[in-house]
Design a protein around this motif. Sequence first.
Motif, PDB file in Angstrom:
ATOM      1  N   SER A  70      12.341   1.384   4.818  1.00 56.79           N
ATOM      2  CA  SER A  70      11.421   1.193   5.943  1.00 56.79           C
ATOM      3  C   SER A  70      12.176   0.937   7.238  1.00 56.79           C
ATOM      4  CB  SER A  70      10.495   0.009   5.660  1.00 56.79           C
ATOM      5  OG  SER A  70       9.751  -0.300   6.818  1.00 56.79           O
ATOM      6  N   ASP A  72      10.776  -0.845   9.526  1.00 51.12           N
ATOM      7  CA  ASP A  72      10.359  -2.188   9.946  1.00 51.12           C
ATOM      8  C   ASP A  72      11.521  -3.157   9.704  1.00 51.12           C
ATOM      9  OD1 ASP A  72       7.851  -1.445  10.673  1.00 51.12           O
ATOM     10  OD2 ASP A  72       6.785  -2.535   9.095  1.00 51.12           O
ATOM     11  N   TRP A 100      10.530   4.125   0.828  1.00 51.06           N
ATOM     12  CA  TRP A 100       9.937   3.167   1.759  1.00 51.06           C
ATOM     13  C   TRP A 100       8.461   3.036   1.390  1.00 51.06           C
ATOM     14  CZ3 TRP A 100       6.137   4.656   5.418  1.00 51.06           C
ATOM     15  CH2 TRP A 100       5.884   6.036   5.469  1.00 51.06           C
ATOM     16  N   VAL A 103       5.302   0.338   6.954  1.00 53.27           N
ATOM     17  CA  VAL A 103       5.730   0.615   8.334  1.00 53.27           C
ATOM     18  C   VAL A 103       4.672   0.036   9.277  1.00 53.27           C
ATOM     19  CG1 VAL A 103       4.602   2.899   8.600  1.00 53.27           C
ATOM     20  CG2 VAL A 103       6.701   2.393   9.850  1.00 53.27           C
ATOM     21  N   GLY A 104       5.112  -0.426  10.420  1.00 55.63           N
ATOM     22  CA  GLY A 104       4.174  -1.018  11.380  1.00 55.63           C
ATOM     23  C   GLY A 104       3.491  -2.249  10.825  1.00 55.63           C
ATOM     24  N   GLY A 105       4.125  -2.912   9.871  1.00 55.44           N
ATOM     25  CA  GLY A 105       3.542  -4.114   9.266  1.00 55.44           C
ATOM     26  C   GLY A 105       2.513  -3.823   8.187  1.00 55.44           C
ATOM     27  N   HIS A 106       2.287  -2.559   7.878  1.00 57.40           N
ATOM     28  CA  HIS A 106       1.296  -2.185   6.864  1.00 57.40           C
ATOM     29  C   HIS A 106       1.973  -1.646   5.598  1.00 57.40           C
ATOM     30  CE1 HIS A 106      -1.530  -1.565  10.505  1.00 57.40           C
ATOM     31  NE2 HIS A 106      -1.631  -2.791  10.039  1.00 57.40           N
ATOM     32  N   TYR A 107       1.436  -2.036   4.462  1.00 60.18           N
ATOM     33  CA  TYR A 107       1.994  -1.625   3.168  1.00 60.18           C
ATOM     34  C   TYR A 107       1.117  -0.550   2.524  1.00 60.18           C
ATOM     35  CZ  TYR A 107       5.510  -5.256   3.253  1.00 60.18           C
ATOM     36  OH  TYR A 107       6.594  -6.012   3.590  1.00 60.18           O
ATOM     37  N   ALA A 108       1.758   0.523   2.083  1.00 61.79           N
ATOM     38  CA  ALA A 108       1.032   1.586   1.377  1.00 61.79           C
ATOM     39  C   ALA A 108       0.944   1.282  -0.120  1.00 61.79           C
ATOM     40  CB  ALA A 108       1.734   2.921   1.585  1.00 61.79           C
ATOM     41  N   HIS A 109       1.783   0.360  -0.599  1.00 65.41           N
ATOM     42  CA  HIS A 109       1.885   0.059  -2.032  1.00 65.41           C
ATOM     43  C   HIS A 109       2.139   1.334  -2.819  1.00 65.41           C
ATOM     44  CE1 HIS A 109       0.898  -4.094  -1.284  1.00 65.41           C
ATOM     45  NE2 HIS A 109      -0.074  -3.685  -0.506  1.00 65.41           N
TER      46      HIS A 109
END
Lengths: 282, 267
Positions: A70, A72, A100, A103-109
């Motif tokens: 990532s 981030d 990764w 990104v941008g503080g968001h998790y895709a899991h």
Amino acid sequence: MAFSVPYLGHGVGLRTKHFPHLWEGTARADWFEAISENFMIRGGRPLAALEKARETAPLVLHGVSLSLGSTDPLNIPYLEDLQALIRRCEPAWVSDHLCWGSVGGHYAHDLLPLPYTEEALVHVVERVQAIQDRLGRQILIENVSSYLTFSPSTMSEWEFLTEIAERADCGILLDVNNIYVSAANHGFAAEQYIAGVPADRVGQIHLAGHADMGTYLFDTHDGPVITSVWELYRLAVRHCGRVSTLIEWDDKIPEFDLLCAEAERAREIEMTELGQSYAKSA
Amino acid sequence: MLSLRELQLNFFHSIASIPGGGNANFSPGLVQVVEGRDKLGPEERLNIYAQMYYARLIEVLREDFSRVAAVLGCERFDRLVRAYLAHHPSTHPSLRYLGRHFAAFLAAWPEAASLPFLSDLARLEWARLEVFDAPDVEPLRVEHLHGFSPDEWPSLKFQLIPAFHALQSAWPVHEIWAAATDETSADRSCERREKTAVRIWREGFAVYHSKMDATEQAALTAVQAGEPFAGICATLASLVPTEEAAPMMGSLLLRWLEDGILVNHKA
């Protein structure tokens, strides 16, 4: 620079369905792999099961949210939680994925693919080094199954994986099923991948089942290892020698005995290829 | 050419911004750098990740809020989760916390306007999850109290275990929870307005919840406020006839000790 982890034999993933076996004393396996995030909690049954597992057999931690690639900043609270878990269960080693997921503080899991470029290489090497410095130990990075590749890539996945392992001085968790799945999805030779990986960096092997979706293979971990992947494992054993091997089965999880039977099959292949096995079953 | 940062931002936006499915929103700049091969073009390949994103997160919330899902049915629950994720994408590395805003979001979700109890049902399900993995402590048992002299009792203080949660609702949310096992068999008779207090706790590894009457609720509120035993008794005495207060207190204390919800007494 060198990498070394102990040889543990042929283990299985620690899953909720099998927790009762830990208390019954019937969870007989060479070793267990626990998903780190599932145990980054404050108390209750999962942590008690982890403690039982640790009393039963060697344990390793396998993460899914380190988000190594990532862009981030590193998630420091996450690393602190991981460090606390490491202190708690003293794993033989710690691993996560070469991918990764945030990104941008968001998790895709999810385990999202990286482009195999010099930019990504330098970035991931820095991250792995920073993580290893913070944890005070080498980690293992695992190749993921992927469903797309990026045109700016300038090297193969195995070259990318090898370069990171060498430059960051970390280990490799070689997922043979993921190699098979990605090879089919992207049209490279799985055998070439295995031959291209530095054997002395491979500290663990993963085996799992996958699904044929018609136009692509999908990494499902919901069934037995298929024959072609067993054959690829045979090749990996010939190339890497004795490497701790684990069966991943995360969905439609079978009875514990069936899971262990898959681990036994891996042991038999290792014995056939290398002539002996030092694994110690409880 | 996209930088690694731009590629990741585009990728996440592409797979997480299509609540209704389809692949119309894939960023052209991203599609340009994804390689197509054989029967799968760049969009089809990106779509595999988009489908996985929603399938995985819907599954997690369906497990965490299985009763809400049962009431709503499969299609409506999927729509709810897609709308929820558009407003509250995951910001924590662990999926354990994905549903932390779910009950509040549900309270304002227009499609649930005809099911006004649903948000409280979600709060109960979330409280059960919070209690499931709350910190472990050794609860207070009856035998621990034997050592106290009558003089010490008035100033004894109790605390509640970390794996305890109290919830107030305008609905008999515990009955709704019990009835909401699947969409077709849900008992609609419990969906009536009825002010209800529920306590949720863990004993060993098992999570329980039960309805509290007004006296238990008041007494536990006094415990939570740090009142000594005498203060808890006084709270009860203000609610029931004096002669009933003492036996009621004894009965409540015994029940709390049996359920293992008290910890750490201190004079």
